[in-house]
Structure formats: structure tokens, C-alpha cells
Motif scaffolding. Structure first.
Motif, mmCIF file in Angstrom:
data_model
loop_
_atom_site.group_PDB
_atom_site.id
_atom_site.type_symbol
_atom_site.label_atom_id
_atom_site.label_comp_id
_atom_site.label_asym_id
_atom_site.label_seq_id
_atom_site.Cartn_x
_atom_site.Cartn_y
_atom_site.Cartn_z
ATOM 1 N N ASP A 163 47.518 56.550 5.517
ATOM 2 C CA ASP A 163 46.287 56.031 5.932
ATOM 3 C C ASP A 163 46.100 54.740 5.230
ATOM 4 O O ASP A 163 45.622 54.782 4.237
ATOM 5 C CB ASP A 163 44.995 56.774 5.747
ATOM 6 C CG ASP A 163 43.568 56.304 6.368
ATOM 7 O OD1 ASP A 163 43.702 54.982 6.985
ATOM 8 O OD2 ASP A 163 42.776 56.965 6.383
ATOM 9 N N ASP A 191 42.153 51.322 12.937
ATOM 10 C CA ASP A 191 41.037 52.280 13.119
ATOM 11 C C ASP A 191 40.709 52.976 12.042
ATOM 12 O O ASP A 191 41.644 53.401 11.077
ATOM 13 C CB ASP A 191 41.455 53.283 14.110
ATOM 14 C CG ASP A 191 41.776 52.651 15.409
ATOM 15 O OD1 ASP A 191 41.003 51.842 15.966
ATOM 16 O OD2 ASP A 191 42.470 52.950 16.228
ATOM 17 N N LYS A 192 39.253 53.229 11.546
ATOM 18 C CA LYS A 192 39.026 54.194 10.342
ATOM 19 C C LYS A 192 39.013 55.702 10.838
ATOM 20 O O LYS A 192 37.992 55.955 11.601
ATOM 21 C CB LYS A 192 37.474 53.423 10.000
ATOM 22 C CG LYS A 192 37.650 52.044 9.652
ATOM 23 C CD LYS A 192 36.343 51.683 9.012
ATOM 24 C CE LYS A 192 36.117 50.034 8.885
ATOM 25 N NZ LYS A 192 35.906 49.567 10.265
ATOM 26 N N SER A 193 39.501 56.524 10.030
ATOM 27 C CA SER A 193 39.322 58.034 10.469
ATOM 28 C C SER A 193 38.374 58.331 9.455
ATOM 29 O O SER A 193 37.893 57.922 8.518
ATOM 30 C CB SER A 193 40.718 58.583 10.150
ATOM 31 O OG SER A 193 41.084 58.203 9.020
ATOM 32 N N TRP A 194 37.962 59.906 9.557
ATOM 33 C CA TRP A 194 37.103 60.291 8.513
ATOM 34 C C TRP A 194 37.747 60.351 7.354
ATOM 35 O O TRP A 194 37.138 60.379 6.280
ATOM 36 C CB TRP A 194 36.672 61.668 9.251
ATOM 37 C CG TRP A 194 37.747 62.852 9.248
ATOM 38 C CD1 TRP A 194 38.504 62.917 10.233
ATOM 39 C CD2 TRP A 194 38.361 63.508 8.131
ATOM 40 N NE1 TRP A 194 39.660 63.933 9.882
ATOM 41 C CE2 TRP A 194 39.288 64.425 8.534
ATOM 42 C CE3 TRP A 194 37.810 63.748 6.834
ATOM 43 C CZ2 TRP A 194 39.963 65.389 7.732
ATOM 44 C CZ3 TRP A 194 38.082 64.662 6.088
ATOM 45 C CH2 TRP A 194 39.327 65.379 6.579
ATOM 46 N N GLU A 195 39.176 60.509 7.098
ATOM 47 C CA GLU A 195 39.756 60.655 5.895
ATOM 48 C C GLU A 195 39.312 59.169 5.075
ATOM 49 O O GLU A 195 39.358 59.002 3.824
ATOM 50 C CB GLU A 195 41.232 60.936 6.049
ATOM 51 C CG GLU A 195 41.491 62.264 6.650
ATOM 52 C CD GLU A 195 41.686 62.136 8.166
ATOM 53 O OE1 GLU A 195 41.332 61.298 8.799
ATOM 54 O OE2 GLU A 195 42.359 62.983 8.623
ATOM 55 N N THR A 196 39.556 58.066 6.026
ATOM 56 C CA THR A 196 39.235 56.876 5.118
ATOM 57 C C THR A 196 37.957 56.707 4.511
ATOM 58 O O THR A 196 37.606 56.285 3.621
ATOM 59 C CB THR A 196 39.382 55.657 6.368
ATOM 60 O OG1 THR A 196 40.440 55.741 6.981
ATOM 61 C CG2 THR A 196 39.068 54.306 5.722
ATOM 62 N N TRP A 197 36.871 57.199 5.180
ATOM 63 C CA TRP A 197 35.590 57.277 4.658
ATOM 64 C C TRP A 197 35.451 58.402 3.563
ATOM 65 O O TRP A 197 34.746 57.943 2.677
ATOM 66 C CB TRP A 197 34.329 57.654 5.881
ATOM 67 C CG TRP A 197 34.350 56.823 7.079
ATOM 68 C CD1 TRP A 197 34.568 56.785 8.071
ATOM 69 C CD2 TRP A 197 33.812 55.099 6.815
ATOM 70 N NE1 TRP A 197 34.492 55.732 8.775
ATOM 71 C CE2 TRP A 197 34.022 54.607 7.761
ATOM 72 C CE3 TRP A 197 33.242 54.586 5.643
ATOM 73 C CZ2 TRP A 197 33.681 53.316 8.128
ATOM 74 C CZ3 TRP A 197 32.940 53.292 5.951
ATOM 75 C CH2 TRP A 197 33.118 52.686 7.083
ATOM 76 N N VAL A 198 36.297 59.505 3.678
ATOM 77 C CA VAL A 198 36.314 60.278 2.419
ATOM 78 C C VAL A 198 36.768 59.370 1.095
ATOM 79 O O VAL A 198 36.188 59.497 0.304
ATOM 80 C CB VAL A 198 37.122 61.579 2.718
ATOM 81 C CG1 VAL A 198 37.273 62.385 1.420
ATOM 82 C CG2 VAL A 198 36.242 62.329 3.560
ATOM 83 N N SER A 219 44.286 52.010 6.317
ATOM 84 C CA SER A 219 43.327 51.184 7.199
ATOM 85 C C SER A 219 42.372 50.292 6.183
ATOM 86 O O SER A 219 41.997 49.076 6.858
ATOM 87 C CB SER A 219 42.345 52.205 8.109
ATOM 88 O OG SER A 219 41.618 53.148 7.023
#
Length: 235
Positions: free
Chosen positions: A156, A177-184, A158
Motif C-alpha cells: 500500500d 486510491d486510499k484504502s481503509w488500511e491507509t487511514w489505519v 498510496s
């Protein structure tokens, strides 16, 4: 996952942990490291994108540039402090720009103006507030390295691969694209930064002062800490 990505991810996490929690104590070592990374990174990036040299030639020239830059920043340490602050400003600026998916500042000159002013501001603040600035910067950059390494292991990229040349050519930070893992990972970055700052301020190494180890031969007129060193030693 190739071996290069795996090695980068593990190394980034280990270096990030050291920076985050004992970055200020490693002040003198960081001087050479900062100069080496900046010198090698800029030189190798320019040669890779604008020449047709073979990889091993780019590597050797970049290595030489990194060594020279590292030695210079070790001798002229106040300049390294400025570079460290500017580097932190660049990372922060890329992160801010990435939040807007390229639309936050739509023109290329505006992106460069924003990054340049932020780097200049962070560099100047670092010179005048050396100890708190280094603590904040090392915790911030250490947290960044930790999540960048984790992101590499998770495939990831991003938010954690700002491309210097791409910003130069297009004026944008392409983050995908930003995934939920990115926000974690972003949340983990913030947590590590705060924990690193608190540990360095309140932990067992809190009494360490860089003035005990800075090069005594430094006579730069802009170096206010050199003038204070003698009075510090008399206390």
C-alpha cells in the motif's frame, strides 16, 4: 513481494523506531545520515530520470555524492539541522497535498511555492529551536518511516511514496486510491509521533543535550549554540 521491498520495509521500520524514540540522542549520527540520504537521493534521482547511465554507475555516483554531503553536514552541523527541518517540511507538505488528491493546489507553481515555503519555515524554526525541533522532527520522520515500511510490506503505497521528480514535472502528488488500511497507517503514524515526542522529552534520555557533543571546531556565525557551549560547560 520481491526481496528489495521486503528488505526496505524491515529496514524502514527498524530505522523508524530508532528515530522515533532515541532520535535526539543519535543527533551526531543523524547529521551524517541526513546528509548522505539527501545527497544520494537527489543525485541518484536526477541521474536515473535524466541520463541513460547504467544502474551501477548511478549507484556509485550517488554513493559518492552521499558521502560528500554526509561529511559536509557532519562538519557544518547547523546546516544539517536546517536540512533536517526542511526535509520534515517536505514530507509534511507531500502528506498535506496528498489529502486533496491533486486538487488542493491545482497549479504546479503553487505546489512548489507551498512546498518551498513550508520547507523554509521548518528549516528556520529548527535552527533557532534545535532541541525541541529535532525531537519533533525525529519522532515525526521516525513515525513516517515505520508506517512507510509497514505500507511497503502491505503493498500500500498510496500515501508514503512522494516522487520528487513527478512533483517537479507534473506539480501533483500522485497517491492513487486510499484504502481503509491507509487511514489505519495514518493513525499509527500520528500515535508513534506523539509517543516518540513524549518519550524523548520525559524518558530516561531526557537530560541529554546536543551541546555536549557538537563539533568544537564549528565557528559558523549563524551558530548560536557554539557561543552558548562554554557557558553551558561552566554550569
Amino acid at each position: 513481494m520481491d526481496w528489495w521491498t521486503l528488505a526496505f520495509g524491515i529496514l524502514a521500520i527498524l530505522v523508524g523506531l530508532a528515530l522515533c524514540f532515541i532520535g535526539y540522542r543519535l543527533f551526531l549520527s543523524l547529521l551524517f545520515l541526513v546528509g548522505f540520504v539527501v545527497g544520494y537521493g537527489v543525485c541518484a534521482s536526477l541521474l536515473y530520470n535524466y541520463t541513460t547511465f547504467a544502474f551501477w554507475i548511478i549507484f556509485l555516483i550517488g554513493l559518492a555524492a552521499g558521502l560528500v554531503a554526509g561529511i559536509l553536514t557532519r562538519i557544518l552541523w547547523i546546516i544539517a539541522v536546517f536540512i533536517m527541518g526542511a526535509l520534515g517540511g517536505f514530507i509534511l507538505g507531500c502528506f498535506i497535498l496528498s489529502m486533496g488528491d491533486g486538487a488542493l493546489i491545482p497549479v504546479q507553481w503553487g505546489v512548489w511555492l507551498f512546498l518551498g515555503l513550508l520547507m523554509l519555515l521548518c528549516g528556520i524554526v529548527s535552527v533557532f529551536l534545535i532541541k525541541p525541533a529535532i525531537i519533533v522532527l525525529t519522532a515525526f520522520c521516525g513515525g513516517y518511516a515505520i508506517v512507510a515500511g509497514a505500507a511497503a510490506l502491505m503493498n500500500d503505497n498510496s500515501l508514503f511514496t512522494p516522487n520528487f521528480v513527478e512533483i517537479y514535472e507534473t506539480g501533483t502528488v500522485d497517491i492513487g486510491d486510499k484504502s481503509w488500511e491507509t487511514w489505519v497507517l495514518v493513525a499509527v503514524w500520528i500515535i508513534f509521533t506523539v509517543c516518540g515526542i513524549l518519550f524523548q522529552l520525559l524518558g530516561p534520555l531526557r537530560h541529554f543535550d546536543h551541546k555536549e557533543e557538537v563539533p568544537s571546531s564549528c565557528t559558523l556565525p549563524c551558530c548560536c549554540c557554539c557561543d552558548k557551549k562554554d557557558s553551558y560547560e561552566k554550569v
